[in-house]
Design a protein around this motif. Structure first.
Motif, PDB file in Angstrom:
ATOM      1  N   ARG A  90      45.070  48.790  48.974  1.00  0.00           N
ATOM      2  CA  ARG A  90      44.794  47.353  48.509  1.00  0.00           C
ATOM      3  C   ARG A  90      43.343  47.382  48.305  1.00  0.00           C
ATOM      4  O   ARG A  90      42.475  47.925  49.195  1.00  0.00           O
ATOM      5  N   ALA A  91      42.831  46.597  47.356  1.00  0.00           N
ATOM      6  CA  ALA A  91      41.808  46.377  46.916  1.00  0.00           C
ATOM      7  C   ALA A  91      41.338  44.901  46.322  1.00  0.00           C
ATOM      8  O   ALA A  91      42.702  44.470  46.004  1.00  0.00           O
ATOM      9  N   SER A  92      40.213  44.553  46.236  1.00  0.00           N
ATOM     10  CA  SER A  92      40.200  42.950  45.631  1.00  0.00           C
ATOM     11  C   SER A  92      40.471  43.215  44.110  1.00  0.00           C
ATOM     12  O   SER A  92      40.152  44.211  43.620  1.00  0.00           O
ATOM     13  N   ASP A  93      41.070  42.376  43.425  1.00  0.00           N
ATOM     14  CA  ASP A  93      41.098  42.303  42.216  1.00  0.00           C
ATOM     15  C   ASP A  93      40.049  42.096  41.421  1.00  0.00           C
ATOM     16  O   ASP A  93      39.163  41.259  41.753  1.00  0.00           O
ATOM     17  N   ALA A  94      39.851  43.052  40.381  1.00  0.00           N
ATOM     18  CA  ALA A  94      38.231  42.902  39.672  1.00  0.00           C
ATOM     19  C   ALA A  94      38.266  41.787  38.971  1.00  0.00           C
ATOM     20  O   ALA A  94      37.237  41.236  38.779  1.00  0.00           O
ATOM     21  N   ALA A  95      39.280  41.188  38.434  1.00  0.00           N
ATOM     22  CA  ALA A  95      39.153  39.594  37.694  1.00  0.00           C
ATOM     23  C   ALA A  95      38.972  38.527  38.479  1.00  0.00           C
ATOM     24  O   ALA A  95      38.489  37.691  38.283  1.00  0.00           O
ATOM     25  N   ASP A  96      39.612  38.478  39.801  1.00  0.00           N
ATOM     26  CA  ASP A  96      39.594  37.334  40.641  1.00  0.00           C
ATOM     27  C   ASP A  96      39.727  38.151  42.252  1.00  0.00           C
ATOM     28  O   ASP A  96      40.665  38.525  42.871  1.00  0.00           O
ATOM     29  N   GLY A  97      38.477  38.192  42.696  1.00  0.00           N
ATOM     30  CA  GLY A  97      38.151  38.611  43.824  1.00  0.00           C
ATOM     31  C   GLY A  97      38.820  38.128  45.015  1.00  0.00           C
ATOM     32  O   GLY A  97      39.058  38.498  46.232  1.00  0.00           O
ATOM     33  N   ARG A  98      39.494  36.750  44.906  1.00  0.00           N
ATOM     34  CA  ARG A  98      40.448  36.290  46.100  1.00  0.00           C
ATOM     35  C   ARG A  98      41.798  36.873  46.061  1.00  0.00           C
ATOM     36  O   ARG A  98      42.282  36.694  46.983  1.00  0.00           O
ATOM     37  N   LYS A  99      42.123  37.652  45.211  1.00  0.00           N
ATOM     38  CA  LYS A  99      43.341  38.346  45.162  1.00  0.00           C
ATOM     39  C   LYS A  99      43.221  39.851  45.554  1.00  0.00           C
ATOM     40  O   LYS A  99      42.330  40.483  45.387  1.00  0.00           O
ATOM     41  N   THR A 100      44.309  40.320  46.080  1.00  0.00           N
ATOM     42  CA  THR A 100      44.376  41.736  46.032  1.00  0.00           C
ATOM     43  C   THR A 100      45.227  42.417  45.285  1.00  0.00           C
ATOM     44  O   THR A 100      46.292  41.942  44.930  1.00  0.00           O
TER      45      THR A 100
END
Length: 148
Positions: A90-100
């Motif tokens: 699991r990692a933070s979404d590059a486009a939206d850091g609030r998402k995984t």
């Protein structure tokens, strides 16, 4: 009991067809599940890995939940043991850091590459009971049922 019987016996054709489809699907899924169990693996977890692979190796948990038909709350519970086994990360979404974002790891890819070919062969053998023309017809009918 007589009232109950009308819902389990002598159904209209469309209802009987639905339950025949459900029963057939369960039997075919059992072939796949038996294969995974023989390898010490969980078919439901493999399905999650396959769905992630279908999306190019990464997917948002909410999208995965929608694809496999579970709630957003349950998807986290399903992903935790797969992550502990090292098949996903699991990692933070590059486009939206609030998402995984959930991604297949090299270990997850290797697992699928090792076992999917034999699994697909086992499932395919069941489907070879149908002629190619029948398979095309079946695929068309199934797509018709799932169109919105």
């Amino acid at each position: 009991m007589d009232d109950l019987q009308k819902y389990v016996l002598n159904q209209p054709l469309h209802t009987e067809a639905f339950f025949t489809l459900v029963e057939t699907t369960a039997k075919l899924v059992a072939v796949s599940e038996k294969y995974w169990q023989s390898k010490g693996l969980n078919g439901a977890r493999i399905r999650i890995l396959v769905e992630i692979a279908k999306q190019g190796g990464s997917i948002l948990p909410s999208e995965l939940a929608l694809i496999i038909g579970v709630t957003k709350a349950n998807i986290s519970l399903l992903l935790t043991p797969i992550e502990k086994d090292g098949y996903i990360s699991r990692a933070s979404d590059a486009a939206d850091g609030r998402k995984t974002v959930i991604s297949l790891t090299g270990k997850g890819e290797a697992l699928l590459e090792e076992y999917l070919p034999e699994n697909r062969q086992a499932v395919g053998e069941q489907m070879q009971r149908l002629e190619p023309q029948e398979i095309h017809q079946l695929m068309g009918l199934l797509r018709k049922l799932t169109r919105e």
